[in-house]
Design a protein around this motif. Structure first.
Motif, PDB file in Angstrom:
ATOM      1  N   THR A  28      33.786  18.860  43.221  1.00 50.87           N
ATOM      2  CA  THR A  28      34.390  19.958  43.983  1.00 50.87           C
ATOM      3  C   THR A  28      33.867  19.992  45.413  1.00 50.87           C
ATOM      4  N   GLN A  31      35.488  17.244  47.239  1.00 51.37           N
ATOM      5  CA  GLN A  31      36.878  17.619  47.532  1.00 51.37           C
ATOM      6  C   GLN A  31      36.946  18.597  48.706  1.00 51.37           C
ATOM      7  N   THR A  35      38.998  17.772  51.979  1.00 51.20           N
ATOM      8  CA  THR A  35      40.070  18.680  52.389  1.00 51.20           C
ATOM      9  C   THR A  35      39.876  19.117  53.838  1.00 51.20           C
ATOM     10  N   ASP A  38      40.635  16.027  56.071  1.00 51.05           N
ATOM     11  CA  ASP A  38      42.077  15.753  56.127  1.00 51.05           C
ATOM     12  C   ASP A  38      42.814  16.821  56.925  1.00 51.05           C
ATOM     13  N   SER A  39      42.435  18.073  56.738  1.00 52.31           N
ATOM     14  CA  SER A  39      43.106  19.170  57.448  1.00 52.31           C
ATOM     15  C   SER A  39      42.918  19.037  58.949  1.00 52.31           C
ATOM     16  N   GLU A  52      50.195  21.737  51.239  1.00 48.20           N
ATOM     17  CA  GLU A  52      49.189  20.796  50.729  1.00 48.20           C
ATOM     18  C   GLU A  52      47.783  21.361  50.873  1.00 48.20           C
ATOM     19  N   SER A  56      45.169  22.031  47.736  1.00 50.71           N
ATOM     20  CA  SER A  56      43.802  21.513  47.677  1.00 50.71           C
ATOM     21  C   SER A  56      42.774  22.626  47.549  1.00 50.71           C
ATOM     22  N   THR A  57      42.905  23.661  48.371  1.00 54.74           N
ATOM     23  CA  THR A  57      41.911  24.728  48.331  1.00 54.74           C
ATOM     24  C   THR A  57      41.975  25.515  47.030  1.00 54.74           C
ATOM     25  N   ASN A  59      42.886  24.278  44.179  1.00 52.91           N
ATOM     26  CA  ASN A  59      42.263  23.397  43.175  1.00 52.91           C
ATOM     27  C   ASN A  59      40.744  23.540  43.212  1.00 52.91           C
ATOM     28  N   ILE A  60      40.197  23.666  44.405  1.00 50.98           N
ATOM     29  CA  ILE A  60      38.750  23.850  44.555  1.00 50.98           C
ATOM     30  C   ILE A  60      38.325  25.168  43.920  1.00 50.98           C
ATOM     31  N   ARG A  88      47.483  29.689  41.277  1.00 49.92           N
ATOM     32  CA  ARG A  88      47.638  28.440  42.010  1.00 49.92           C
ATOM     33  C   ARG A  88      49.024  27.845  41.764  1.00 49.92           C
TER      34      ARG A  88
END
Length: 147
Positions: A28, A31, A35, A38-39, A52, A56-57, A59-60, A88
């Motif tokens: 996590t 990730q 994230t 990438d952002s 997206e 991702s957030t 999911n975290i 989510r």
């Protein structure tokens, strides 16, 4: 003899759960860093996708709630994981109206469960959480907690 085998198995299962929780926490955190990276990269290129980013957030967040569920073993932690997972799904996916309605109904049902079915005891972790990890607990507490 039988009691010591059961105690050993319960301790082993608990240690494995903690190792899994630690591994999930590590993944996590990785990730989160990916994230953020990438952002920032996509923002600089002008190709940022809020959908997206939310996927991702969230999911975290679900991963963090799952860790809490593995560590705490409370009904409240389980309902929190379900709540965040359903939320989510509602935010990220663009489903049919019926799927959205069912998701909102599921969220409402979780709130009803939390309000009317969970007691104060269901929301607090056992007092010996750290004691179990450090080995300073009684067998009676462990057996009561794992029933």
């Amino acid at each position: 003899m039988k009691g010591s085998v059961v105690k050993f198995l319960l301790k082993s299962a608990w240690v494995l759960e903690m190792l899994i929780a630690l591994f999930i926490l590590l993944v996590t955190v990785v990730q989160m860093v990916l994230t953020a990276n990438d952002s920032l990269h996509y923002l600089s290129l002008g190709e940022f996708s809020l959908n997206e980013f939310f996927a991702s957030t969230l999911n975290i967040v679900v991963g963090l709630e799952f860790i809490k569920m593995l560590v705490l073993h409370t009904p409240r932690a389980v309902t929190d994981v379900l709540l965040f997972a359903i939320a989510r799904q509602l935010v990220v996916t663009h489903s049919t109206s019926m799927d959205t309605l069912l998701g909102v109904a599921a969220v409402a049902l979780i709130f009803v469960i939390k309000k009317f079915l969970l007691s104060k005891e269901d929301c607090t972790p056992p007092p010996d959480i750290l004691g179990r990890f450090l080995g300073g607990h009684s067998a009676q507490k462990e057996e009561t907690h794992h029933e």
